[in-house]
Scaffold this motif. Structure first.
Motif, PDB file in Angstrom:
ATOM      1  N   GLY A  16      68.203   0.939  -9.595  1.00 38.22           N
ATOM      2  CA  GLY A  16      68.089   2.378  -9.374  1.00 38.22           C
ATOM      3  C   GLY A  16      67.599   3.185 -10.562  1.00 38.22           C
ATOM      4  N   VAL A  17      67.396   2.545 -11.719  1.00 41.59           N
ATOM      5  CA  VAL A  17      67.006   3.282 -12.925  1.00 41.59           C
ATOM      6  C   VAL A  17      65.887   2.549 -13.660  1.00 41.59           C
ATOM      7  N   LYS A  18      64.791   3.259 -13.908  1.00 48.58           N
ATOM      8  CA  LYS A  18      63.788   2.695 -14.808  1.00 48.58           C
ATOM      9  C   LYS A  18      64.144   3.193 -16.205  1.00 48.58           C
ATOM     10  N   ALA A  19      64.865   2.376 -16.965  1.00 49.67           N
ATOM     11  CA  ALA A  19      65.408   2.834 -18.255  1.00 49.67           C
ATOM     12  C   ALA A  19      64.316   2.928 -19.311  1.00 49.67           C
ATOM     13  N   LEU A  20      63.363   2.005 -19.282  1.00 47.19           N
ATOM     14  CA  LEU A  20      62.261   2.021 -20.248  1.00 47.19           C
ATOM     15  C   LEU A  20      60.955   1.764 -19.521  1.00 47.19           C
ATOM     16  N   GLY A  37      66.048  11.593 -28.433  1.00 48.56           N
ATOM     17  CA  GLY A  37      65.791  11.853 -27.025  1.00 48.56           C
ATOM     18  C   GLY A  37      67.075  12.289 -26.367  1.00 48.56           C
ATOM     19  N   GLU A  38      66.959  12.905 -25.197  1.00 53.23           N
ATOM     20  CA  GLU A  38      68.145  13.405 -24.518  1.00 53.23           C
ATOM     21  C   GLU A  38      69.028  12.257 -24.061  1.00 53.23           C
ATOM     22  N   ASN A  39      70.245  12.602 -23.645  1.00 49.15           N
ATOM     23  CA  ASN A  39      71.162  11.594 -23.132  1.00 49.15           C
ATOM     24  C   ASN A  39      70.515  10.877 -21.950  1.00 49.15           C
ATOM     25  N   GLY A  40      70.471   9.550 -22.026  1.00 45.49           N
ATOM     26  CA  GLY A  40      69.888   8.778 -20.942  1.00 45.49           C
ATOM     27  C   GLY A  40      68.400   8.537 -21.109  1.00 45.49           C
ATOM     28  N   ALA A  41      67.829   8.929 -22.259  1.00 44.43           N
ATOM     29  CA  ALA A  41      66.389   8.768 -22.478  1.00 44.43           C
ATOM     30  C   ALA A  41      65.994   7.293 -22.617  1.00 44.43           C
ATOM     31  N   GLY A  42      66.955   6.457 -23.010  1.00 46.45           N
ATOM     32  CA  GLY A  42      66.653   5.031 -23.136  1.00 46.45           C
ATOM     33  C   GLY A  42      66.791   4.489 -24.551  1.00 46.45           C
ATOM     34  N   LYS A  43      67.316   5.284 -25.461  1.00 46.31           N
ATOM     35  CA  LYS A  43      67.418   4.874 -26.866  1.00 46.31           C
ATOM     36  C   LYS A  43      68.285   3.622 -27.041  1.00 46.31           C
ATOM     37  N   SER A  44      69.495   3.675 -26.501  1.00 46.84           N
ATOM     38  CA  SER A  44      70.397   2.529 -26.672  1.00 46.84           C
ATOM     39  C   SER A  44      69.836   1.294 -25.983  1.00 46.84           C
ATOM     40  N   THR A  45      69.236   1.487 -24.824  1.00 46.28           N
ATOM     41  CA  THR A  45      68.688   0.340 -24.095  1.00 46.28           C
ATOM     42  C   THR A  45      67.592  -0.349 -24.914  1.00 46.28           C
ATOM     43  N   LEU A  46      66.700   0.445 -25.494  1.00 45.97           N
ATOM     44  CA  LEU A  46      65.619  -0.119 -26.306  1.00 45.97           C
ATOM     45  C   LEU A  46      66.199  -0.939 -27.462  1.00 45.97           C
ATOM     46  N   HIS A  85      76.885  -0.603 -32.634  1.00 45.33           N
ATOM     47  CA  HIS A  85      76.786  -0.030 -31.299  1.00 45.33           C
ATOM     48  C   HIS A  85      77.405   1.357 -31.228  1.00 45.33           C
ATOM     49  N   GLN A  86      76.927   2.099 -30.216  1.00 47.17           N
ATOM     50  CA  GLN A  86      77.438   3.434 -29.955  1.00 47.17           C
ATOM     51  C   GLN A  86      78.925   3.344 -29.589  1.00 47.17           C
ATOM     52  N   GLU A  87      79.281   2.358 -28.796  1.00 49.41           N
ATOM     53  CA  GLU A  87      80.678   2.142 -28.458  1.00 49.41           C
ATOM     54  C   GLU A  87      81.207   1.123 -29.461  1.00 49.41           C
ATOM     55  N   ASP A 167      73.466   3.144 -33.953  1.00 51.90           N
ATOM     56  CA  ASP A 167      73.436   3.971 -32.748  1.00 51.90           C
ATOM     57  C   ASP A 167      74.542   5.018 -32.842  1.00 51.90           C
ATOM     58  N   GLU A 168      74.186   6.219 -33.203  1.00 51.63           N
ATOM     59  CA  GLU A 168      75.127   7.322 -33.416  1.00 51.63           C
ATOM     60  C   GLU A 168      76.292   6.930 -34.326  1.00 51.63           C
ATOM     61  N   PRO A 169      75.965   6.527 -35.558  1.00 57.59           N
ATOM     62  CA  PRO A 169      77.024   6.041 -36.443  1.00 57.59           C
ATOM     63  C   PRO A 169      77.955   7.130 -36.939  1.00 57.59           C
ATOM     64  N   LYS A 396      80.757   3.385 -16.206  1.00 60.65           N
ATOM     65  CA  LYS A 396      80.439   2.647 -17.430  1.00 60.65           C
ATOM     66  C   LYS A 396      78.960   2.281 -17.528  1.00 60.65           C
ATOM     67  N   LEU A 397      78.219   2.416 -16.439  1.00 64.22           N
ATOM     68  CA  LEU A 397      76.795   2.096 -16.500  1.00 64.22           C
ATOM     69  C   LEU A 397      75.947   3.282 -16.951  1.00 64.22           C
ATOM     70  N   LEU A 398      76.581   4.437 -17.141  1.00 61.46           N
ATOM     71  CA  LEU A 398      75.823   5.591 -17.653  1.00 61.46           C
ATOM     72  C   LEU A 398      75.650   5.457 -19.162  1.00 61.46           C
ATOM     73  N   SER A 399      74.678   6.186 -19.699  1.00 57.25           N
ATOM     74  CA  SER A 399      74.497   6.200 -21.155  1.00 57.25           C
ATOM     75  C   SER A 399      75.692   6.914 -21.783  1.00 57.25           C
ATOM     76  N   GLY A 400      75.904   6.679 -23.087  1.00 55.24           N
ATOM     77  CA  GLY A 400      77.071   7.226 -23.779  1.00 55.24           C
ATOM     78  C   GLY A 400      77.250   8.723 -23.570  1.00 55.24           C
ATOM     79  N   GLY A 401      76.178   9.475 -23.774  1.00 53.48           N
ATOM     80  CA  GLY A 401      76.269  10.928 -23.659  1.00 53.48           C
ATOM     81  C   GLY A 401      76.543  11.359 -22.228  1.00 53.48           C
ATOM     82  N   ASN A 402      75.991  10.649 -21.281  1.00 47.78           N
ATOM     83  CA  ASN A 402      76.223  11.016 -19.881  1.00 47.78           C
ATOM     84  C   ASN A 402      77.658  10.720 -19.445  1.00 47.78           C
ATOM     85  N   GLN A 403      78.273   9.693 -20.029  1.00 47.08           N
ATOM     86  CA  GLN A 403      79.692   9.451 -19.765  1.00 47.08           C
ATOM     87  C   GLN A 403      80.514  10.645 -20.238  1.00 47.08           C
TER      88      GLN A 403
HETATM   89  N1  ATP Z   1      73.871  -1.667 -17.826  1.00 43.31           N
HETATM   90  C1  ATP Z   1      73.281  -0.662 -17.182  1.00 43.31           C
HETATM   91  N2  ATP Z   1      73.241  -0.634 -15.834  1.00 43.31           N
HETATM   92  C2  ATP Z   1      72.634   0.378 -15.172  1.00 43.31           C
HETATM   93  N3  ATP Z   1      72.040   1.419 -15.764  1.00 43.31           N
HETATM   94  C3  ATP Z   1      72.058   1.450 -17.104  1.00 43.31           C
HETATM   95  C4  ATP Z   1      72.681   0.429 -17.893  1.00 43.31           C
HETATM   96  N4  ATP Z   1      72.534   0.735 -19.202  1.00 43.31           N
HETATM   97  C5  ATP Z   1      71.862   1.902 -19.231  1.00 43.31           C
HETATM   98  N5  ATP Z   1      71.559   2.334 -17.979  1.00 43.31           N
HETATM   99  C6  ATP Z   1      70.787   3.544 -17.639  1.00 43.31           C
HETATM  100  O1  ATP Z   1      69.581   3.520 -18.390  1.00 43.31           O
HETATM  101  C7  ATP Z   1      69.230   4.844 -18.819  1.00 43.31           C
HETATM  102  C8  ATP Z   1      69.066   4.855 -20.323  1.00 43.31           C
HETATM  103  O2  ATP Z   1      70.343   4.687 -20.922  1.00 43.31           O
HETATM  104  P1  ATP Z   1      70.571   4.586 -22.494  1.00 43.31           P
HETATM  105  O3  ATP Z   1      71.992   4.183 -22.694  1.00 43.31           O
HETATM  106  O4  ATP Z   1      69.522   3.747 -23.094  1.00 43.31           O
HETATM  107  O5  ATP Z   1      70.363   6.114 -22.935  1.00 43.31           O
HETATM  108  P2  ATP Z   1      70.475   6.782 -24.392  1.00 43.31           P
HETATM  109  O6  ATP Z   1      69.140   7.336 -24.713  1.00 43.31           O
HETATM  110  O7  ATP Z   1      71.092   5.828 -25.333  1.00 43.31           O
HETATM  111  O8  ATP Z   1      71.461   8.022 -24.101  1.00 43.31           O
HETATM  112  P3  ATP Z   1      72.714   8.651 -24.956  1.00 43.31           P
HETATM  113  O9  ATP Z   1      72.126   9.662 -25.864  1.00 43.31           O
HETATM  114  O10 ATP Z   1      73.525   9.323 -23.884  1.00 43.31           O
HETATM  115  O11 ATP Z   1      73.436   7.552 -25.604  1.00 43.31           O
HETATM  116  C9  ATP Z   1      70.337   5.758 -18.321  1.00 43.31           C
HETATM  117  O12 ATP Z   1      69.900   6.365 -17.145  1.00 43.31           O
HETATM  118  C10 ATP Z   1      71.489   4.821 -18.043  1.00 43.31           C
HETATM  119  O13 ATP Z   1      72.305   5.317 -17.031  1.00 43.31           O
END
Ligand code: ATP
Ligand code: MG
Length: 505
Positions: A16-20, A37-46, A85-87, A167-169, A396-403
């Motif tokens: 359901g999410v194109k993270a990158l 980038g804003e919360n959920g932009a994909g920083k942590s995923t990258l 890690h952020q967490e 990641d947000e140290p 728990k699947l949301l990005s840190g800021g979105n949680q």
């Molecule tokens: N394990 C996962 N399963 C499903 N969706 C995920 C998972 N990890 C991240 N996402 C989604 O991928 C997108 C990017 O998330 P990511 O954590 O990379 O954002 P971020 O830029 O680090 O944000 P923040 O500033 O809030 O930490 C978000 O929409 C998030 O909900």
């Protein structure tokens, strides 16, 4: 010079999410490269892909000019890529030293025995280098979040990483700790380590970064020098113009006093704290970390016992033995430590927002008004720009800021007349910050009493109708919202008690 890391055209999807989406990023030796980038932009995923936590769907990654496939965290470590890690990921029952060397403890007698002494010596050497006064044998569970964060940093340093991802140290660090961290970062830079630095704090980025890469909605936007004016960077991050909320201070002097706190005391943490908040008022609490603001909030919320003092709500003396009592009396508290006190990580977004206030959604006292629950959750998701594929996504699947936004939403929809927000925008991106400020103003205008505790002075200045400043457990001053400045608040925040006068005979 060959980049340490060169990422091209990287893509990654979750259900359901194109993270990158075709992202690129490079890191030079001795460089601090900020990722914004804003919360959920994909920083942590990258960065998790670079650190072997997730596998990429497509794209190329090069280390020192050679293509690599990083397939596990251990593999990334072997390639000298470290991540904080952020967490936090520490084990509460182990000591600081054991956490740092988990799985690679020094051994003696042909590897038969753990060499605890060596382990503690090694950890001590790391702490010394960081100017961190911490006994290596302290159990992690006994440390504050800030100190746990420092142990995470020590752990990453111990791997002798050439690429270090942070990641947000600084989310939970105070100014002195941030200075220590920056000193360590500068030292690592001079040793040729490349550092990826993720933060929502603009001033930090300007202090420490060399370049900034901006991402938005999973896409690469641009890479610019860190000297670029911040408004330009923000515009790239949010892709829209941010309206600066106008600050108007309503006259609430004749309004009913909703919360009246009298003579609160607990040891040295809370010393004779008294204050009131009226309907419609936003009362700010400023002070340095450890000044006692959170202690006061927790006491008013019934989370910690007090030695003396009284709390009155709408003129009524209330007995506070637990947070349930407080919520019953109409007091809500958004804790600064959301991980432990805010989010049910296994539940979905909608339940997190509405479960605590479920009583509100009962029809005739028995049926849950499901459509109303849907509507209010949807509204919150839109207003706070919570990035989620649906209301039924597991939190728990949301990005840190979105949680964090989900936890804030939970308190915003509760029917509490007194709302205490402790560091409401920590880890929240700039765009969502202004939305949250707007919502707090709306809540006040509806007649609630709002208390905002924040270590960010601009935030206190932007929001408060009146500011109380604390230092060492005492209230050291009160300033009207339109007279507050960084300078007068700081002066009060550092007003330590005068040395006890010499005894007079
Ligand atoms: N394990 C996962 N399963 C499903 N969706 C995920 C998972 N990890 C991240 N996402 C989604 O991928 C997108 C990017 O998330 P990511 O954590 O990379 O954002 P971020 O830029 O680090 O944000 P923040 O500033 O809030 O930490 C978000 O929409 C998030 O909900
Ligand atoms: Mg993140």
């Amino acid at each position: 010079m060959t980049p340490l890391v060169d990422i091209q055209n990287l893509s990654k999807s979750f259900p359901g999410v194109k993270a990158l989406d075709g992202v690129r990023f490079d890191l030079m030796p001795g460089e601090v490269h900020a990722l914004m980038g804003e919360n959920g932009a994909g920083k942590s995923t990258l960065m998790k892909i670079l650190a072997g936590v997730y596998r990429k769907d497509s794209g190329q990654m090069m280390l020192d000019g050679k293509a690599v496939e990083i397939d596990s965290p251990a593999h990334a470590q072997a390639l000298a890529i470290g991540i904080i890690h952020q967490e936090l990921h520490l084990m509460g029952h182990l000591t600081a030293a054991q956490n740092i060397y988990l799985g690679r403890e020094p051994r003696r007698m042909a590897g038969l025995f753990l060499d605890e002494e060596q382990l503690n010596r090694d950890a001590q050497a790391l702490f010394d280098r960081m100017h961190l006064a911490l006994a290596p044998t302290t159990p992690i569970g006994e440390l504050t979040v800030a100190r746990q964060q420092m142990v995470e940093i020590a752990k990453a340093l111990s791997h002798k990483s050439r690429v270090l991802i942070m990641d947000e140290p600084t989310a939970a660090l105070n100014n002195a700790e941030i200075d220590d961290l920056f000193r360590i970062i500068r030292q690592l830079k001079s040793e040729g380590v490349g550092i990826v630095y993720i933060s929502h704090k603009m001033d930090e980025i300007q202090r420490i970064a060399d370049r900034i890469t901006v991402m938005r909605d999973g896409a690469y936007i641009a890479t610019v020098p860190a000297t670029t004016p911040m408004p330009e960077v923000i515009a790239m991050m949010v892709g829209r113009k941010l309206e600066q909320a106008e600050k108007t201070i309503p006259d609430t002097s004749a309004n009913e006093v909703l919360l009246d706190v009298r003579g609160l005391n607990r040891g040295r943490a809370i010393r004779d704290v008294s204050f009131t908040v009226r309907r419609g008022e936003i009362l700010g609490f400023a002070g340095l970390m450890g000044a006692g603001r959170t202690e006061v909030a927790r006491a008013v919320f019934g989370a910690d016992p007090i030695e003396s003092g009284e709390v009155h709500v709408r003129g009524q003396h209330i007995r506070l033995t637990s947070p349930q009592d407080a919520v019953q009396a109409g007091i809500g508290y958004l804790s600064e430590d959301r991980k432990h006190f805010g989010l049910a990580t296994g539940m979905d977004v909608e339940s997190n927002i509405t479960l605590p206030s479920l009583k509100r959604w009962l029809k005739w006292g028995i049926f849950l008004n499901q459509p109303a629950i849907r509507t209010i959750s949807q509204q919150m998701v839109e207003k706070l720009r919570i990035k989620t594929p649906s209301l039924t996504q597991t939190a728990k699947l949301l990005s840190g800021g979105n949680q964090q936004k989900v936890v804030i939403a939970k308190w915003l929809v509760q029917d509490c007349e007194v709302l205490i927000f402790d560091e409401p925008t920590r880890g929240i991106d700039v765009g969502a910050k202004s939305e949250i400020y707007k919502l707090l103003n709306e809540l006040a205008a509806q007649g609630r009493a709002i208390i905002v505790i924040s270590s960010e002075l601009p935030e206190v200045l932007q929001l408060s109708h009146r500011v109380l400043v604390m230092c060492e457990g005492r209230i050291t001053g009160e300033v009207r919202g339109d007279e507050a400045t960084q300078e007068n608040l700081m002066a009060l925040a550092t007003q330590r008690e005068a040395e006890a006068p010499a005894a007079v005979h």
